[in-house]
Write a protein that holds these residues in place. Sequence first.
Motif, PDB file in Angstrom:
ATOM      1  N   PRO A  74    -156.652 -52.359 -34.106  1.00  0.00           N
ATOM      2  CA  PRO A  74    -157.062 -53.686 -33.612  1.00  0.00           C
ATOM      3  C   PRO A  74    -155.888 -54.635 -33.430  1.00  0.00           C
ATOM      4  CG  PRO A  74    -158.438 -52.977 -35.452  1.00  0.00           C
ATOM      5  CD  PRO A  74    -157.283 -52.030 -35.378  1.00  0.00           C
ATOM      6  N   HIS A 102    -162.491 -50.939 -36.950  1.00  0.00           N
ATOM      7  CA  HIS A 102    -161.310 -50.969 -37.819  1.00  0.00           C
ATOM      8  C   HIS A 102    -161.066 -49.576 -38.400  1.00  0.00           C
ATOM      9  CE1 HIS A 102    -158.558 -52.209 -40.981  1.00  0.00           C
ATOM     10  NE2 HIS A 102    -158.518 -53.422 -40.462  1.00  0.00           N
ATOM     11  N   LEU A 112    -158.243 -60.665 -37.866  1.00  0.00           N
ATOM     12  CA  LEU A 112    -159.515 -60.010 -37.606  1.00  0.00           C
ATOM     13  C   LEU A 112    -160.540 -60.564 -38.579  1.00  0.00           C
ATOM     14  CD1 LEU A 112    -158.198 -56.316 -37.624  1.00  0.00           C
ATOM     15  CD2 LEU A 112    -158.266 -57.884 -35.678  1.00  0.00           C
TER      16      LEU A 112
END
Length: 348
Positions: free
Chosen positions: A7, A154, A251
């Motif tokens: 990510p 993730h 994130l």
Amino acid sequence: STAFAFPTTINHGYSTCVTCHYSPSGGGLLTSYGKFVAGELFGRYNDSSTALPWITKPEEDNKFAAGLLIRAVQTHFDNEQIRRGSFERMEFDVETGVSHKQFFAFVTTGFRGSSAIEGQNELDLKVRSFYTGVRDINYAVRAGRFFPEFGIRHPNHNLPTRKGLYWNQSDEPYLIQATRYTPVVDLTIAYLEGARESRLDGKRGLMQTIVTKTNTTRSGVSHIRMKEDGSTTSATSFFTAIGYMTKGYTLAEFVMKLDKESGSRQREQQLAFVESGWEITKGVFPYLGYQLTKSITASTASMAFPIGIKLYPITHFEINAEFAFIRTTTETTAEPGEAAFIMFNGYF
């Protein structure tokens, strides 16, 4: 789990997985362009020209693709009642497939490893995932068994939002999934059925995800509703991935989950994580985080405060080390603990 897309590429302007992966939802084999990007961004001691001898130029993708995915982890956990540690052979898989114009088809086969259950051997071969479909820059449609387009994908399968929703290795559901891509919005809808030998076995339902994006942000909402013999599970995820100054990323994901079983009261959970990191030098990402697993029904909560580092010494090889303080609370008690892991990911 599979060697997922990182990510952290959000801080380099990659807000859609389909840019670098054959899989429209990310993970698994990289296209030649994806290998080029991985070589440029994720190799401390090399770049795309020296990453792998068989790397191809972006315009020279082959119709046939194959790769080896390897993953292992050493874990540690300690609180007032339990101290344990284990080495887990998570994955040794071969992924193969074909991609020609809009059409693609892929299958991943490997050893069961730590996903083996009672009566199985870790060295038994298993088809972990498979899918086929069509895609271009405007849409993607595929069917098979794979990880769904839900929240943030993730690589750490221990995150509350992954464990609590069963998006783990060997829990992949059967899916028919369609996505519409535009420059600023992605819309996904899917029908899901749980596979045998998984925690979603017997469940079926619909899932939707809507995402807004810019070059360095990806934010959205995912919703899933599954039924099984009078019981219902629903979950709504609010998530965001933000990149800044080409070095930093954040994130975050927050999930509200509700389980209703016939003849019993409902169970409500909140699942969340936040992770912020900074690339201090090429291929070196220290990060801080926060994780929450909270049962509203039982009035219990587990909070973790991880600190970790991701290292990419060479392209296609990652070392992720993390230590976390844990605090578990009930209505009357508070218990401290700690957890740590060192994980090795490789994909070739």
